[in-house]
Structure formats: C-alpha cells, structure tokens
Scaffold this motif. Sequence first.
Motif, PDB file in Angstrom:
ATOM      1  N   TRP A 177       0.880  -1.158   0.000  1.00  0.00           N
ATOM      2  CA  TRP A 177       0.000   0.000   0.000  1.00  0.00           C
ATOM      3  C   TRP A 177       0.922   1.213   0.000  1.00  0.00           C
ATOM      4  O   TRP A 177       1.542   1.534   1.015  1.00  0.00           O
ATOM      5  CB  TRP A 177      -0.871   0.026   1.255  1.00  0.00           C
ATOM      6  CG  TRP A 177      -2.126  -0.775   1.130  1.00  0.00           C
ATOM      7  CD1 TRP A 177      -3.279  -0.415   0.484  1.00  0.00           C
ATOM      8  CD2 TRP A 177      -2.368  -2.075   1.671  1.00  0.00           C
ATOM      9  NE1 TRP A 177      -4.217  -1.421   0.581  1.00  0.00           N
ATOM     10  CE2 TRP A 177      -3.686  -2.461   1.322  1.00  0.00           C
ATOM     11  CE3 TRP A 177      -1.603  -2.970   2.432  1.00  0.00           C
ATOM     12  CZ2 TRP A 177      -4.256  -3.668   1.680  1.00  0.00           C
ATOM     13  CZ3 TRP A 177      -2.167  -4.180   2.792  1.00  0.00           C
ATOM     14  CH2 TRP A 177      -3.480  -4.517   2.427  1.00  0.00           C
ATOM     15  N   ALA A 207      -0.130   4.683  -9.061  1.00  0.00           N
ATOM     16  CA  ALA A 207       0.037   3.252  -8.802  1.00  0.00           C
ATOM     17  C   ALA A 207      -0.520   2.548 -10.031  1.00  0.00           C
ATOM     18  O   ALA A 207      -1.554   2.948 -10.578  1.00  0.00           O
ATOM     19  CB  ALA A 207      -0.734   2.845  -7.551  1.00  0.00           C
ATOM     20  N   ASP A 209      -1.541  -1.177 -11.937  1.00  0.00           N
ATOM     21  CA  ASP A 209      -1.821  -2.598 -11.713  1.00  0.00           C
ATOM     22  C   ASP A 209      -1.211  -3.439 -12.829  1.00  0.00           C
ATOM     23  O   ASP A 209      -0.593  -2.915 -13.767  1.00  0.00           O
ATOM     24  CB  ASP A 209      -3.317  -2.867 -11.559  1.00  0.00           C
ATOM     25  CG  ASP A 209      -4.115  -2.565 -12.825  1.00  0.00           C
ATOM     26  OD1 ASP A 209      -3.529  -2.529 -13.938  1.00  0.00           O
ATOM     27  OD2 ASP A 209      -5.342  -2.365 -12.720  1.00  0.00           O
ATOM     28  N   THR A 215      -3.768   4.436 -11.192  1.00  0.00           N
ATOM     29  CA  THR A 215      -4.536   5.065 -10.120  1.00  0.00           C
ATOM     30  C   THR A 215      -3.733   6.250  -9.602  1.00  0.00           C
ATOM     31  O   THR A 215      -2.598   6.083  -9.142  1.00  0.00           O
ATOM     32  CB  THR A 215      -4.802   4.077  -8.966  1.00  0.00           C
ATOM     33  OG1 THR A 215      -5.569   2.973  -9.455  1.00  0.00           O
ATOM     34  CG2 THR A 215      -5.567   4.758  -7.844  1.00  0.00           C
ATOM     35  N   LEU A 217      -2.044   8.890  -7.402  1.00  0.00           N
ATOM     36  CA  LEU A 217      -1.662   9.000  -5.991  1.00  0.00           C
ATOM     37  C   LEU A 217      -1.479  10.448  -5.558  1.00  0.00           C
ATOM     38  O   LEU A 217      -1.523  10.750  -4.365  1.00  0.00           O
ATOM     39  CB  LEU A 217      -0.368   8.222  -5.726  1.00  0.00           C
ATOM     40  CG  LEU A 217      -0.398   6.721  -6.000  1.00  0.00           C
ATOM     41  CD1 LEU A 217       0.930   6.091  -5.599  1.00  0.00           C
ATOM     42  CD2 LEU A 217      -1.550   6.058  -5.261  1.00  0.00           C
ATOM     43  N   VAL A 234       1.048  10.331  -0.274  1.00  0.00           N
ATOM     44  CA  VAL A 234      -0.023  10.113  -1.242  1.00  0.00           C
ATOM     45  C   VAL A 234      -1.269  10.871  -0.786  1.00  0.00           C
ATOM     46  O   VAL A 234      -1.502  11.049   0.414  1.00  0.00           O
ATOM     47  CB  VAL A 234      -0.337   8.614  -1.424  1.00  0.00           C
ATOM     48  CG1 VAL A 234       0.894   7.865  -1.898  1.00  0.00           C
ATOM     49  CG2 VAL A 234      -0.865   8.003  -0.134  1.00  0.00           C
ATOM     50  N   LYS A 236      -4.501  10.140  -1.472  1.00  0.00           N
ATOM     51  CA  LYS A 236      -5.745   9.391  -1.367  1.00  0.00           C
ATOM     52  C   LYS A 236      -5.475   8.020  -0.786  1.00  0.00           C
ATOM     53  O   LYS A 236      -4.363   7.478  -0.908  1.00  0.00           O
ATOM     54  CB  LYS A 236      -6.419   9.254  -2.734  1.00  0.00           C
ATOM     55  CG  LYS A 236      -5.618   8.449  -3.753  1.00  0.00           C
ATOM     56  CD  LYS A 236      -6.356   8.337  -5.087  1.00  0.00           C
ATOM     57  CE  LYS A 236      -7.642   7.562  -4.972  1.00  0.00           C
ATOM     58  NZ  LYS A 236      -8.300   7.354  -6.263  1.00  0.00           N
ATOM     59  N   GLN A 237      -6.468   7.450  -0.132  1.00  0.00           N
ATOM     60  CA  GLN A 237      -6.331   6.108   0.430  1.00  0.00           C
ATOM     61  C   GLN A 237      -6.699   5.090  -0.640  1.00  0.00           C
ATOM     62  O   GLN A 237      -7.704   5.239  -1.340  1.00  0.00           O
ATOM     63  CB  GLN A 237      -7.241   5.949   1.646  1.00  0.00           C
ATOM     64  CG  GLN A 237      -7.037   4.631   2.386  1.00  0.00           C
ATOM     65  CD  GLN A 237      -7.778   4.607   3.709  1.00  0.00           C
ATOM     66  OE1 GLN A 237      -8.282   5.637   4.149  1.00  0.00           O
ATOM     67  NE2 GLN A 237      -7.848   3.450   4.333  1.00  0.00           N
ATOM     68  N   LEU A 238      -5.899   4.062  -0.753  1.00  0.00           N
ATOM     69  CA  LEU A 238      -6.091   3.080  -1.822  1.00  0.00           C
ATOM     70  C   LEU A 238      -6.871   1.861  -1.319  1.00  0.00           C
ATOM     71  O   LEU A 238      -6.710   1.436  -0.180  1.00  0.00           O
ATOM     72  CB  LEU A 238      -4.737   2.642  -2.373  1.00  0.00           C
ATOM     73  CG  LEU A 238      -3.885   3.768  -2.962  1.00  0.00           C
ATOM     74  CD1 LEU A 238      -2.522   3.239  -3.373  1.00  0.00           C
ATOM     75  CD2 LEU A 238      -4.583   4.413  -4.143  1.00  0.00           C
ATOM     76  N   ARG A 240      -6.508  -1.187  -2.497  1.00  0.00           N
ATOM     77  CA  ARG A 240      -5.780  -2.428  -2.738  1.00  0.00           C
ATOM     78  C   ARG A 240      -4.284  -2.143  -2.813  1.00  0.00           C
ATOM     79  O   ARG A 240      -3.844  -0.991  -2.732  1.00  0.00           O
ATOM     80  CB  ARG A 240      -6.238  -3.077  -4.046  1.00  0.00           C
ATOM     81  CG  ARG A 240      -6.208  -2.127  -5.245  1.00  0.00           C
ATOM     82  CD  ARG A 240      -6.046  -2.849  -6.561  1.00  0.00           C
ATOM     83  NE  ARG A 240      -4.738  -3.482  -6.638  1.00  0.00           N
ATOM     84  CZ  ARG A 240      -4.299  -4.104  -7.747  1.00  0.00           C
ATOM     85  NH1 ARG A 240      -5.068  -4.196  -8.801  1.00  0.00           N
ATOM     86  NH2 ARG A 240      -3.094  -4.650  -7.766  1.00  0.00           N
ATOM     87  N   THR A 241      -3.507  -3.216  -2.931  1.00  0.00           N
ATOM     88  CA  THR A 241      -2.051  -3.083  -3.027  1.00  0.00           C
ATOM     89  C   THR A 241      -1.615  -2.998  -4.485  1.00  0.00           C
ATOM     90  O   THR A 241      -2.341  -3.389  -5.399  1.00  0.00           O
ATOM     91  CB  THR A 241      -1.354  -4.282  -2.362  1.00  0.00           C
ATOM     92  OG1 THR A 241      -1.803  -5.491  -3.005  1.00  0.00           O
ATOM     93  CG2 THR A 241      -1.686  -4.352  -0.883  1.00  0.00           C
ATOM     94  N   PHE A 242      -0.392  -2.488  -4.674  1.00  0.00           N
ATOM     95  CA  PHE A 242       0.169  -2.352  -6.018  1.00  0.00           C
ATOM     96  C   PHE A 242       1.647  -2.747  -6.004  1.00  0.00           C
ATOM     97  O   PHE A 242       2.314  -2.652  -4.975  1.00  0.00           O
ATOM     98  CB  PHE A 242       0.044  -0.907  -6.512  1.00  0.00           C
ATOM     99  CG  PHE A 242      -1.366  -0.473  -6.793  1.00  0.00           C
ATOM    100  CD1 PHE A 242      -1.919  -0.611  -8.051  1.00  0.00           C
ATOM    101  CD2 PHE A 242      -2.140   0.078  -5.774  1.00  0.00           C
ATOM    102  CE1 PHE A 242      -3.219  -0.205  -8.307  1.00  0.00           C
ATOM    103  CE2 PHE A 242      -3.443   0.484  -6.017  1.00  0.00           C
ATOM    104  CZ  PHE A 242      -3.979   0.341  -7.296  1.00  0.00           C
TER     105      PHE A 242
END
Length: 283
Positions: A177, A207, A209, A215, A217, A234, A236-238, A240-242
Amino acid sequence: MAASDSLPSLVESSNFLSVALSQHDESGLSEAELESLRKAQGWLEQMRQLKETKDQVSAVKRNILQAVTLALEEHGVQEEKREEILQFTRTAMEKVLENYHRMPDWAMGSIGGTIDNQRTSKTYFVRDEKTWWLSTFDIFPGKGPATILQHRIAPGNCWAFQGSQGHVVIRLPVEIWPTALTVWHISKATSPSGEVSDAPKEFVVFAVDEAGAETLLGTFMYDVNKMIAQTFHVQKQLPRTFRYIKIQVESNWGNPEYTCVYRVQVHGKRAGHDGDRQALQVI
C-alpha cells in the motif's frame, strides 16, 4: 541492543548467503530457492546499510549539538535560554530525520526493485559539441534509469531524460500500500555548474496494476530551495495493493535540454499474507 552491536551478525549472515549462492551448482537448490536466497541477501544488505547510516547520523547529531553549545557559550547566552535553544535544535533534527528512519524504501535495487524499461522514457545522452564540457564533471555518462534505485547521491550519478517531461515505472519486489515517495537531487552548493535547473519540478505519481491501469496517488512539486531529499505523501487512500509505481515529470526548473533524477524511494506497508493491511516492522 545498539544498532552497531548487531552489525557483525548481519555481515556474517550476508557472507554466508554469498557463499551459498556462489556454490549453487553443488548445493542442489532449485531456482526458486536460489531466488529466495538472493532476495534475503538483498534485505540483509539494506539492513546493514540502515544500521550503519543510523550510527553516522547519531554522530552528526552529537557534533551539531556540541557546535551549537559551544557557540552559545562563546556568545554568553544564559544557561536557561541555552537549554531552550538546544532543545529546539534537538526537536528540529528529529523532525528532519523522522521520515528517513521510519519509512522503508521498497524501490531499492538491492532488495529487488527494478525499472520497467518498456514503460520508461529513454535515457538522454549528451552529443552536442556545445555541451561537451559537461562530461568533464561526469554529468552525463548515460547512466540508465536503474541509477535512481541506488543510495549513492553524487554530482553526475543520476538518470537523465530529454526535455522537461518524462516518466519512469518502478517494479517493486512485493505488492504494497503506497504511502509516500521521496525524491532526491543534488544541491546548488554541490553542483559543478552551481545551479540545478535540470531538477524535476512538477510531477504526478500513479500506482499501476498488472493490466496497466493507473490510479492517481497525487500531484507534487520538488522545490530546489528546500532539502535535497523531499518526501511527498499520497493524497488518497487506496483500496488495494500495487507492485508498480509510475512517476511522470511534467516540468523542471528551467533546463530546456534535459531533466535529471538522482534517486526515488517508494514507501508503504506490505500486504499481509491474509490480505489485511500489515505494518512493516522497521529494524
């Protein structure tokens, strides 16, 4: 246990892994097992560097406090006021070093961080006779983008791309994250030309995928009038992981020919094996 106390064991462990890897033909280990050993060796090397750096930083902090104390005494500052200034100095140093100590660098080449060359701008080489003198200072030896994943910061030890706009995609050794990014450049004081117009200015971080979807950041600005290492959190809160991070530089500080990036660090928390967020324990 003090940081320096565990250095011998780290060195011995790293040496043991080096021997094991050099004798892999006789060890009977599978390729997957060998790859695990290589990653373990990279982690040990980063741990060793971190502990050595902490010792060096502690020594510098002591020297600074001693110098400030001496200066205050020479100028006859009263003891009560002197202690107040020293405490302010300690607090300021701790704030400066807080991010450096507490955030691991997932992009470091020694632990498996790599560059996705297919999705990264081409390296810029100086071939113009009018700028040949720059090579005298080792500004443009044509170093590849992987240069930004190592810890040595020195004039010329950077990756350059043409113009003021370019991008780099970093592949991390594990999914994380992302929480922050640190960008490095040299200062005007250490630049052979006395200026840093080739430093990145405005940049965007994504980020990415496995399918290539991006996405956002955040949008940031590197300020050449501040510290050479600047951390950006960053925006914004994500969900999922990248494993891929893209840095897209939109402008620099005035150089029309090229932009230089010295180092990029990617900070964040590793995904837990059960899929929940898991804080990384920093050595």
